[in-house]
Design a protein around this motif. Structure first.
Motif, PDB file in Angstrom:
ATOM      1  N   TYR A 169       0.886  -1.611  -0.163  1.00  0.00           N
ATOM      2  CA  TYR A 169       0.026   0.432   0.240  1.00  0.00           C
ATOM      3  C   TYR A 169       1.372   1.504  -0.127  1.00  0.00           C
ATOM      4  CZ  TYR A 169      -3.249   3.543   1.192  1.00  0.00           C
ATOM      5  OH  TYR A 169      -3.771   4.965   1.676  1.00  0.00           O
ATOM      6  N   LEU A 170       1.612   1.715   0.497  1.00  0.00           N
ATOM      7  CA  LEU A 170       3.362   2.267   0.747  1.00  0.00           C
ATOM      8  C   LEU A 170       3.210   3.045  -0.830  1.00  0.00           C
ATOM      9  CD1 LEU A 170       3.637   2.156   4.941  1.00  0.00           C
ATOM     10  CD2 LEU A 170       2.682   3.528   3.814  1.00  0.00           C
ATOM     11  N   ALA A 171       4.165   1.311  -0.419  1.00  0.00           N
ATOM     12  CA  ALA A 171       4.912   1.431  -1.999  1.00  0.00           C
ATOM     13  C   ALA A 171       3.572   2.599  -3.021  1.00  0.00           C
ATOM     14  CB  ALA A 171       5.257   0.252  -2.613  1.00  0.00           C
ATOM     15  N   ARG A 172       2.551   2.000  -3.779  1.00  0.00           N
ATOM     16  CA  ARG A 172       1.312   2.877  -4.586  1.00  0.00           C
ATOM     17  C   ARG A 172       0.820   3.933  -4.039  1.00  0.00           C
ATOM     18  NH1 ARG A 172      -3.424   0.038  -4.134  1.00  0.00           N
ATOM     19  NH2 ARG A 172      -2.565  -1.640  -1.857  1.00  0.00           N
ATOM     20  N   ARG A 173       0.522   4.225  -2.870  1.00  0.00           N
ATOM     21  CA  ARG A 173      -0.150   5.682  -2.345  1.00  0.00           C
ATOM     22  C   ARG A 173       0.912   6.494  -1.298  1.00  0.00           C
ATOM     23  NH1 ARG A 173      -5.526   5.047  -1.927  1.00  0.00           N
ATOM     24  NH2 ARG A 173      -5.335   7.452  -1.069  1.00  0.00           N
ATOM     25  N   GLY A 174       2.185   6.163  -1.584  1.00  0.00           N
ATOM     26  CA  GLY A 174       3.224   6.893  -0.954  1.00  0.00           C
ATOM     27  C   GLY A 174       2.905   7.042   1.326  1.00  0.00           C
ATOM     28  N   THR A 175       4.141   7.159   1.349  1.00  0.00           N
ATOM     29  CA  THR A 175       4.198   7.048   2.751  1.00  0.00           C
ATOM     30  C   THR A 175       3.836   8.681   3.402  1.00  0.00           C
ATOM     31  OG1 THR A 175       5.381   5.121   3.788  1.00  0.00           O
ATOM     32  CG2 THR A 175       5.179   6.406   5.401  1.00  0.00           C
ATOM     33  N   PRO A 176       2.363   8.982   3.978  1.00  0.00           N
ATOM     34  CA  PRO A 176       2.635   9.912   4.928  1.00  0.00           C
ATOM     35  C   PRO A 176       3.411  10.416   5.764  1.00  0.00           C
ATOM     36  CG  PRO A 176       1.138   8.029   5.577  1.00  0.00           C
ATOM     37  CD  PRO A 176       1.309   7.636   4.681  1.00  0.00           C
ATOM     38  N   ALA A 183      -6.218  12.735   5.300  1.00  0.00           N
ATOM     39  CA  ALA A 183      -6.961  12.613   4.702  1.00  0.00           C
ATOM     40  C   ALA A 183      -6.895  12.722   2.703  1.00  0.00           C
ATOM     41  CB  ALA A 183      -7.459  14.448   4.131  1.00  0.00           C
ATOM     42  N   GLY A 184      -5.810  12.686   2.517  1.00  0.00           N
ATOM     43  CA  GLY A 184      -5.299  11.611   0.997  1.00  0.00           C
ATOM     44  C   GLY A 184      -5.621  10.362   1.251  1.00  0.00           C
ATOM     45  N   HIS A 185      -5.734   9.710   1.751  1.00  0.00           N
ATOM     46  CA  HIS A 185      -5.174   8.063   2.047  1.00  0.00           C
ATOM     47  C   HIS A 185      -6.795   7.361   2.273  1.00  0.00           C
ATOM     48  CE1 HIS A 185      -0.761   7.417   1.431  1.00  0.00           C
ATOM     49  NE2 HIS A 185      -0.827   8.988   2.072  1.00  0.00           N
ATOM     50  N   SER A 186      -6.484   5.697   2.070  1.00  0.00           N
ATOM     51  CA  SER A 186      -7.581   5.072   2.094  1.00  0.00           C
ATOM     52  C   SER A 186      -7.497   4.305   4.174  1.00  0.00           C
ATOM     53  CB  SER A 186      -7.866   3.733   1.417  1.00  0.00           C
ATOM     54  OG  SER A 186      -7.579   4.387   0.004  1.00  0.00           O
ATOM     55  N   CYS A 187      -8.605   4.930   5.084  1.00  0.00           N
ATOM     56  CA  CYS A 187      -8.613   4.787   5.916  1.00  0.00           C
ATOM     57  C   CYS A 187      -9.601   3.569   6.705  1.00  0.00           C
ATOM     58  CB  CYS A 187      -9.301   6.214   6.114  1.00  0.00           C
ATOM     59  SG  CYS A 187      -7.773   7.489   6.370  1.00  0.00           S
ATOM     60  N   LEU A 188      -8.897   2.419   7.514  1.00  0.00           N
ATOM     61  CA  LEU A 188     -10.045   1.014   7.391  1.00  0.00           C
ATOM     62  C   LEU A 188     -10.683   1.786   8.874  1.00  0.00           C
ATOM     63  CD1 LEU A 188      -7.452  -1.632   6.404  1.00  0.00           C
ATOM     64  CD2 LEU A 188      -9.492   0.117   4.929  1.00  0.00           C
ATOM     65  N   GLN A 189     -11.046   2.079   9.081  1.00  0.00           N
ATOM     66  CA  GLN A 189     -11.636   2.951  10.452  1.00  0.00           C
ATOM     67  C   GLN A 189     -12.728   1.490  11.287  1.00  0.00           C
ATOM     68  OE1 GLN A 189     -12.899   6.798  10.796  1.00  0.00           O
ATOM     69  NE2 GLN A 189     -12.831   7.056   8.815  1.00  0.00           N
ATOM     70  N   GLY A 233      -3.010  -4.455   1.922  1.00  0.00           N
ATOM     71  CA  GLY A 233      -3.058  -3.447   0.975  1.00  0.00           C
ATOM     72  C   GLY A 233      -3.717  -2.307   0.806  1.00  0.00           C
ATOM     73  N   LEU A 234      -5.636  -2.891   1.579  1.00  0.00           N
ATOM     74  CA  LEU A 234      -6.310  -2.130   1.129  1.00  0.00           C
ATOM     75  C   LEU A 234      -6.523  -0.539   2.065  1.00  0.00           C
ATOM     76  CD1 LEU A 234      -9.376  -5.023   1.382  1.00  0.00           C
ATOM     77  CD2 LEU A 234      -7.901  -4.005  -0.738  1.00  0.00           C
ATOM     78  N   GLY A 235      -5.745  -0.713   2.622  1.00  0.00           N
ATOM     79  CA  GLY A 235      -5.610   0.671   3.602  1.00  0.00           C
ATOM     80  C   GLY A 235      -4.436   1.097   4.609  1.00  0.00           C
ATOM     81  N   ILE A 236      -5.007   1.828   5.673  1.00  0.00           N
ATOM     82  CA  ILE A 236      -4.499   2.408   6.592  1.00  0.00           C
ATOM     83  C   ILE A 236      -5.405   1.936   7.762  1.00  0.00           C
ATOM     84  CG2 ILE A 236      -2.793   3.888   7.807  1.00  0.00           C
ATOM     85  CD1 ILE A 236      -2.455   5.066   5.929  1.00  0.00           C
ATOM     86  N   ALA A 237      -4.662   1.752   8.683  1.00  0.00           N
ATOM     87  CA  ALA A 237      -5.474   0.797   9.832  1.00  0.00           C
ATOM     88  C   ALA A 237      -5.413   1.456  11.172  1.00  0.00           C
ATOM     89  CB  ALA A 237      -5.736  -0.480   9.726  1.00  0.00           C
ATOM     90  N   PHE A 238      -5.964   1.920  12.349  1.00  0.00           N
ATOM     91  CA  PHE A 238      -5.438   1.910  13.820  1.00  0.00           C
ATOM     92  C   PHE A 238      -5.688   0.842  14.589  1.00  0.00           C
ATOM     93  CE2 PHE A 238      -6.243   5.003  17.219  1.00  0.00           C
ATOM     94  CZ  PHE A 238      -4.523   5.300  17.692  1.00  0.00           C
ATOM     95  N   LEU A 239      -4.428   0.350  14.846  1.00  0.00           N
ATOM     96  CA  LEU A 239      -5.051  -0.907  14.959  1.00  0.00           C
ATOM     97  C   LEU A 239      -4.191  -1.140  16.839  1.00  0.00           C
ATOM     98  CD1 LEU A 239      -4.410  -3.321  11.958  1.00  0.00           C
ATOM     99  CD2 LEU A 239      -6.285  -2.752  13.953  1.00  0.00           C
TER     100      LEU A 239
END
Length: 306
Positions: A169-176, A183-189, A233-239
């Protein structure tokens, strides 16, 4: 033992207000009771009772000594009860409420079942705050600090929640690089089942009242879904760290903004307050405290299957 017997005789006389009645309750003669009281008075150097042909009453010293004697005998009774409980093998049905964090507790509970085959576990997984006593639970595992004075509690340990994403995911979308870039990323909430609200992602700016508007690419009310989707690789999650420690160690997930977004939580095990918890409750509490967070005793182990 003679001193203990003297305490018992004294308390019996004080409560019965009669040597004869006390002797009858103790299965000895009134004469034996009188001699026991006399020996105790001689040893203490005070008179404990006013005696007449018709009645027995406490002196001021006797009243003070009665309170202390009752306390001593109660402590001895409690110690005997506790030792007998410890000697009894834990058995029976054990009803436990647990949060929706199966990766944390299932392996530990599986080991508990093997260690105590005579205990029947009745497990209720929910994020709802149950009423332990009114709903008949023997114990609960709960996040956050306990506030119910009717319950006893022991701390299981602390954990830290962090943002994670897969290397793909980070390779495709970049690391914030900043929290604002989320706000510009896919967030898994995560959505709380009880309130329907989304779990906040605590950022450095949140302390100053700056809330971050996050995309809701996916919402789930459990832990496993977010772990799985983040790993795919579907998004960023807070875990919580205990759910992803092995994936971070294997570079299947990577920490994102660890210095800007994090939160520390704590788990407790609680049970109805009692001087003498049953052997099965004591066994569960001791087992959970020893095994749920061994990280606090030397490293986070990967989750295991039963």
């Amino acid at each position: 033992m003679d001193s203990l017997n003297g305490f018992m005789v004294f308390v019996q006389v004080a409560e019965a207000r009669s040597f004869v009645a006390a002797g009858r309750a103790l299965g000895v003669s009134a004469s034996a009771v009188g001699k026991s009281v006399a020996r105790l008075e001689e040893k203490l150097g005070v008179r404990l009772f006013h005696r007449s042909t018709r009645s027995v009453s406490l002196t001021a010293e006797g009243t003070l000594f009665l309170e202390r004697s009752r306390r001593i005998l109660a402590e001895i009774e409690a110690a005997e009860h506790e030792l007998s409980q410890r000697a009894a093998a834990p058995r029976g049905r054990l009803r436990v409420s647990l949060p929706l964090v199966s990766s944390l507790v299932l392996p530990v509970l599986g080991d508990f079942m093997r260690a105590y085959p005579d205990i029947e576990l009745d497990l209720d997984f929910t994020d709802r705050i149950v009423d332990v006593i009114d709903e008949g639970f023997d114990a609960v595992v709960r996040a956050g600090h306990p506030s119910d004075s009717r319950l006893s509690a022991r701390k299981l340990g602390e954990y830290r929640s962090v943002l994670v994403a897969s290397p793909d995911y980070l390779a495709r979308r970049g690391t914030p690089r900043t929290a604002a870039e989320l706000a510009g990323h896919s967030c898994l909430q995560f959505r709380y089942s009880t309130s329907g609200k989304l779990e906040p992602w605590p950022t450095v700016g949140a302390a100053a009242g700056l809330e971050l508007a996050l995309p809701t690419t996916m919402i789930a009310n459990n832990l496993e879904t977010r772990v799985c989707f983040a790993q795919r690789g579907l998004g960023i999650a807070f875990l919580p760290d205990f759910s992803v420690a092995h994936l971070l160690a294997e570079d299947k997930l990577r920490a994102v903004l660890p210095d800007e977004v994090s939160w520390t939580g704590v788990f407790y095990v609680l049970w109805p307050a009692s001087k003498h918890p049953s052997p099965k409750v004591r066994a569960l509490v001791d087992h959970l405290c020893a095994h749920v967070f061994p990280a606090e005793r030397g490293g986070v182990p990967p989750p295991r299957c039963l």
